[in-house]
Design an enzyme around this catalytic site. Sequence first.
Site: not given
Ligand code: PBG
Length: 339
Positions: A204, A261
Amino acid sequence: MPDPFPLPLARRPRRLRQNAAIRAFAAETELTPGRLVAPLFIRDVGAIPETISSMPGVKRHLEDSLLFEVEALHKLGIGMVALFPSLGGVEKDDAGSAALDPTGLIPWTVARLKKEFPDMAIMTDLALDPFTTHGHDGIWDPKRGDLDNDATVAVLAQMGVIHAQAGADFVAPSDMMDGRVGAIRSALDEAGLIHSGIVAYSAKFASAYYGPFREAVGSGASTGGTYLDKRTYQLNPANRREAVLEALLDEEEGADVVMVKPAGPYLDIVREVREAVHVPVAAYQVSGEYAQIVAAGQAGWIDLRKTRDESLLGIRRAGADLILTYFAREWAEDFARRS
Ligand code: PBG
């Protein structure tokens, strides 16, 4: 005219592109609704589902609209939904304590959906950002000005047990703390939850493409102002080897699925992770990727449907077995119409 004419070519690749029937059997990649996961937002307060301005077409659901949505997804052949809470009526604090309420919005919703749609798989997010005042994904250590890794892991493991006990098929740590997959696996096993799986957000990246999502769940400024900096835990967008290492560690620690991601700007990572691990690879087409395509489509600058389809096919071609996408329902509706 070239000389000689016609050109003496043994290979003319265009022969395989001559018409739709030939193109269909020559296609190397296919996408089906069963590969898609629909992320869904749920609210705990309010009387009507709310729209999200930076994600046109996506709602924050209430019980009734959520049940309708899941029923529609189920009929279209989509096999899994990913639940995210948008909390208005919950007391947030520094430690995100409300995440451990077994009667909280997510455990309640999981149980409700499982009762109605037992064969729709459900994955739930394990991270503290919807529950913390600061919007970070874990427990903040003010002395170091950073998240406390091991204290956060302890909370996530408890949160995982609560979600799995409510009926979640998969819990999905999206926090990027070190060692969380192993700790969650042990906690699930100790609680007798051997059939509950883990979808690990393994690679991520610290991405600006999460902006609209942060508006959706209300975790920190999304546009303008300060963009919450998560670079001490999310991956550096410059790094490939480190992303593969994260996926390998999560597989070793017991992840049933590993995830990359965002998806679109990281297709090289999707491919590399696909080749490195033996478990299914998920890719998350995140909120900012969705918003870009929808905005340009609405402005009339690109063909929304075709761009949507191409973006998803590209992610699949890169090696994703599962794709989380806000387009899941629309794409599957068009797929049903075509077939
Ligand atoms: C945080 C989380 C995020 C997303 C999913 N879980 C955002 C972040 O890390 O600030 C992003 C998903 C998206 O942008 O569609 N636990």
